[in-house]
Design an enzyme around this catalytic site. Structure first.
Site: not given
Ligand code: NAP
Length: 359
Positions: A156, A249
């Site tokens: 990000c 950010h």
């Molecule tokens: P998050 O809010 O923690 O969401 C994680 C998601 O993954 C939830 O839907 C969770 O489902 C699911 N999950 C967890 N374990 C799993 C499994 N074993 N099988 C299938 N689904 C699973 O994370 P996020 O911030 O949205 O980030 C998601 C990805 O994008 C990450 O790789 C992160 O590094 C990347 N990212 C994030 C941002 C940001 O600003 N947040 C920016 C760029 C990239 P449940 O609800 O069922 O647990």
């Protein structure tokens, strides 16, 4: 730069689309952006085994200000597996679990647009920012994941930063960058964000973040040729911190350019960036991917993060640097430009270029 897409590049019918990690912070943004999208039909939602089988509206802790659409609320969450039968897949999975799932989907013919770090530095995976390196999409021809493909969205911080750096690199050349970030709580995700003690505090360390930014920026600004991507040879030193901001950010950068340039020239480079790029006219493309805001106290997350639908990097506070040449502050929406919106724009670009089969 490629010409803007003509209407003939649009799919004849919306493409069947799935979101992995749909209950997370990035997944929720994807769901919101895909509902009523003209090219993609939101057909399947997947999350962890703990959520599978539940209606999306029950399992999700919906965090967006507008109401969750009723149709989506009743969709049953499915396992993140090849059985999703989607032509296009947006992955918002944690990097811990994304690798085998994304490769299995590509093996069945899906085009996977991923926000996870897993495949970002794979030599055959485009690390794509649609306005900056659309030519890197050619890398998919080197992939052997199966009939589908994997395209990665950068970290990000990287995604916003390159929209400030690419106009300078294009116009003047870029030698050195010194970066300090103040990153929003939502950048840590739903799970990671809950454990952060940010009240009256700042966290001076984000695991792996500085290394990601340094390597990803060089790759995105690099040249794509017959041997793959040759990373840009700029030197970038990043210090990344977490602060008590909800979304957005803030990036403080000092830069040394390849040649002398005045403030007006830098501002003109930012203001003119993206016009006529391959992504102009795509449904999610912002009017201004990069914009200079002259107010002395801009940019601020509270005022500027949602501009252009969260797809813009707002630059401000340009002034001479007594160590390098110039310094400035930039702001980007980590969940939109830095994740869901950036991945969606990349997918639109791949579709507009006729790369994603419709059948
Ligand atoms: P998050 O809010 O923690 O969401 C994680 C998601 O993954 C939830 O839907 C969770 O489902 C699911 N999950 C967890 N374990 C799993 C499994 N074993 N099988 C299938 N689904 C699973 O994370 P996020 O911030 O949205 O980030 C998601 C990805 O994008 C990450 O790789 C992160 O590094 C990347 N990212 C994030 C941002 C940001 O600003 N947040 C920016 C760029 C990239 P449940 O609800 O069922 O647990």
């Amino acid at each position: 730069m490629a010409p803007p897409p003509s209407p003939s590049c649009c799919p004849r019918a919306p493409l069947r689309t799935a979101v992995l990690g749909a209950t997370g912070l990035v997944g929720q943004r994807l769901v919101a952006l895909l509902e009523d999208h003209p090219w993609f039909e939101l057909a399947a939602l997947a999350a962890s085994p703990a959520s599978t089988g539940r209606p999306y509206g029950e399992a999700v802790r919906w965090s967006l200000p507008h109401t969750l659409p009723a149709r989506v609320a009743t969709m049953e969450l499915r396992p993140a597996s090849p059985e999703l039968e989607a032509r296009v897949v947006f992955s918002a999975l944690d990097a811990d679990v994304a690798g085998p799932i994304e490769r299995a989907l590509a093996a069945t013919g899906a085009w996977v647009f991923s926000n996870a770090a897993t495949h970002r530095m794979h030599p055959a995976v485009p690390l794509l920012v649609a306005e900056v390196n659309p030519d890197h999409l050619a890398l998919v021809g080197r992939q052997d994941f199966g009939p589908g493909a994997i395209v990665a969205n950068p970290n990000c911080t990287t995604a916003g930063l390159v929209l400030a750096l690419a106009p300078l690199a294009e116009a003047f050349g870029l030698r050195r960058v010194q970066l300090v970030t103040m990153q929003a709580r939502s950048g840590a995700g739903l799970v990671g964000g809950t454990g952060l003690s940010l009240e009256d505090n700042l966290l001076p360390h984000i695991a792996g973040e500085e290394e990601k930014v340094e390597s990803e920026v060089a790759r995105i600004l690099g040249a794509c040729g017959e041997d793959g991507v040759q990373p840009h040879d700029l030197a970038l030193s990043a210090t990344c911190t977490r602060v008590a901001v909800t979304d957005g950010h803030t990036l403080c950068a000092s830069v040394q350019l390849g040649r002398e340039a005045g403030a007006e020239e830098l501002i003109a480079a930012w203001e003119g960036f993206g016009a006529g790029s391959g992504s102009s006219g795509l449904p999610t493309a912002p009017r201004h991917p990069t914009r200079y805001e002259p107010a002395p106290d801009a940019p601020q997350p509270a005022s500027h993060v949602e501009l252009d639908g969260g797809m813009r990097t707002t630059v401000g506070r340009l002034r001479p640097c007594s160590v390098l040449d110039w310094k400035f502050t930039a702001l980007t929406h980590n969940l939109v430009r830095g994740a869901a919106g950036g991945a969606l724009l990349g997918a639109e670009l791949a579709v507009a270029r006729g790369l994603v089969p419709s059948g």
